[in-house]
Design a protein around this motif. Structure first.
Motif, PDB file in Angstrom:
ATOM      1  N   ALA A 207      -6.717 -38.904 -85.044  1.00 48.43           N
ATOM      2  CA  ALA A 207      -5.762 -38.984 -86.547  1.00 48.43           C
ATOM      3  C   ALA A 207      -5.103 -38.073 -87.054  1.00 48.43           C
TER       4      ALA A 207
ATOM      5  N   GLY B 141      -1.262 -38.165 -86.584  1.00 52.19           N
ATOM      6  CA  GLY B 141      -0.409 -38.334 -87.969  1.00 52.19           C
ATOM      7  C   GLY B 141       0.625 -37.080 -87.886  1.00 52.19           C
TER       8      GLY B 141
ATOM      9  N   GLU C 251      -6.823 -35.596 -91.889  1.00 51.37           N
ATOM     10  CA  GLU C 251      -6.372 -37.245 -91.353  1.00 51.37           C
ATOM     11  C   GLU C 251      -6.294 -38.305 -91.812  1.00 51.37           C
TER      12      GLU C 251
ATOM     13  N   LEU D 216      -2.062 -39.034 -92.128  1.00 53.29           N
ATOM     14  CA  LEU D 216      -2.071 -40.986 -91.274  1.00 53.29           C
ATOM     15  C   LEU D 216      -1.278 -41.643 -93.097  1.00 53.29           C
TER      16      LEU D 216
ATOM     17  N   ALA E  58       2.134 -43.119 -92.055  1.00 59.70           N
ATOM     18  CA  ALA E  58       2.766 -44.813 -92.660  1.00 59.70           C
ATOM     19  C   ALA E  58       4.344 -44.242 -93.770  1.00 59.70           C
TER      20      ALA E  58
END
Length: 389
Positions: free
Chosen positions: A45, A49, A226, A230, A234
């Motif tokens: 993750a 990212g 993480e 992320l 997003a």
């Protein structure tokens, strides 16, 4: 992993790792559930990212703007080399070093040849500085991310251990390459035309803002790294102008698959007791991998045999000393400069240069890579010895 392929098959290291995992599951040596549990999702993750953030900067033309500003500056060749080393090292400390090399190398070739400069010393500086600079932080390269996530290392604490050898290592890169050139900077090769993403101030500013928030977050926020990565990805994916498929298309899926395959294979090795028996045999022979004086050179050697990520995975179970994380990170990363195949960053720079007609052979790289590796490893070993004392 040692050969980088299976002779007779079109498999690279990622294919080899994936094939190993598939064979283990298909032969029922590892159950699908156990294979999934073996994968460190937090590391994947974090990687994903940060790759999205780097993709945003690449599509926004940030790398184009930075590289062309550097190569068009009215600087003497040695000063230009210093700027390339400094900028490459800084960018690689907060962004994936592989992506930095992928985006910068073609533009560096174009800019150097337009100035009638031989691009090879500057390309070698890019690769070496990207490796050395990425060693400074827990988000600079994949193996550092894995070490930080597995050992739950503090970002600030690791920075205190790794920053000084990284900065001194960057100075060593500049000095050694400048010495190796011996004043032969010029070239008469025609400059190619490189198609690069145009600079977009808004998209670049957005990417830099998210990156700054991420770095600040990993330093002070009580939120897992993480999750922050992320969250940043997003926010960047929610764009009205930049297509998400373009961002996701620049994610290094091959690296993510390599990690997944290696996690499964490493789990099988541990479950079969192979790693424990090998460790016991080494201890019986007087070689204790828990000793930092042994772990440091062992990491450097193994990283050049099987690549740094699988080497770190094999050696992480022996990371019991308080400085074991920095030892693994610095030794595995700095050792990557030894040969072209020592790191993905080296391979990317060589391949990108070859595509534009600039050849960097094994000997040309080794003449720089070997002394850079030996000097930077010596600096790191001395610094860690002082920290341990």
């Amino acid at each position: 992993m040692l050969l980088g392929e299976i002779p007779g098959l079109k498999l690279d290291r990622t294919g080899v790792a994936l094939l190993g995992a598939l064979v283990l599951v298909a032969s029922e040596r590892v159950t699908p559930a156990a294979a999934w549990q073996a994968v460190d999702v937090s590391t994947l993750a974090l990687l994903f990212g940060l790759m999205v953030v780097s993709a945003q900067l690449r599509l926004g033309g940030f790398y184009t703007w930075v590289t062309r500003r550097i190569v068009t500056a009215p600087l003497r060749p040695s000063a230009l080399l210093a700027v390339v080393v400094a900028v490459s090292g800084l960018l690689s400390a907060v962004l994936a070093n592989d992506i930095v090399c992928l985006a910068v190398a073609p533009l560096l070739v174009e800019g150097c040849l337009r100035k009638r400069l031989d691009p090879v010393p500057f390309l070698l500086a890019l690769a070496c500085a990207a490796n050395v600079g990425s060693a400074a932080t827990l988000i600079g390269n994949p193996q550092n991310m894995l070490i930080g996530q597995t050992l739950r290392l503090s970002f600030a604490g690791f920075l205190a251990d790794a920053l000084v050898p990284a900065v001194l290592g960057l100075f060593a890169v500049w000095l050694l390459i400048r010495t190796a050139v011996r004043g032969r900077w010029q070239s008469d090769v025609p400059a190619p035309v490189v198609d690069a993403s145009p600079f977009n101030a808004w998209q670049t500013a957005k990417g830099l803002l998210i990156l700054a928030l991420l770095v600040a977050g990993v330093l002070v926020a009580p939120v897992p790294r993480e999750v922050l990565a992320l969250g940043g990805a997003a926010l960047l994916l929610m764009s009205r102008r930049m297509a998400s498929r373009d961002l996701i298309g620049l994610v290094d899926w091959h690296l993510l698959v390599l990690f997944i395959g290696l996690f499964v294979v490493n789990h099988a090795v541990a479950e079969a007791g192979l790693a424990a028996r090998a460790s016991a045999s080494l201890r019986a022979a007087g070689v204790d991998l828990g000793d930092m004086r042994v772990l440091f050179p062992a990491t450097a050697v193994l990283s050049n045999l099987v690549s740094n990520v699988p080497a770190v995975m094999l050696l992480l179970p022996h990371a019991s000393h308080p400085l074991a994380g920095p030892v693994l990170a610095l030794a595995s990363t700095l050792a990557g400069n030894l040969l072209i195949v020592g790191s993905i960053a080296n391979i990317i720079v060589v391949d990108q240069a070859a595509a534009l007609g600039v050849r960097i052979g094994w000997r040309a790289h080794a003449r720089v890579g070997i002394p850079v590796t030996l000097v930077t490893l010596a600096i790191a070993a001395a610094w860690l010895w002082l920290r341990a004392g």
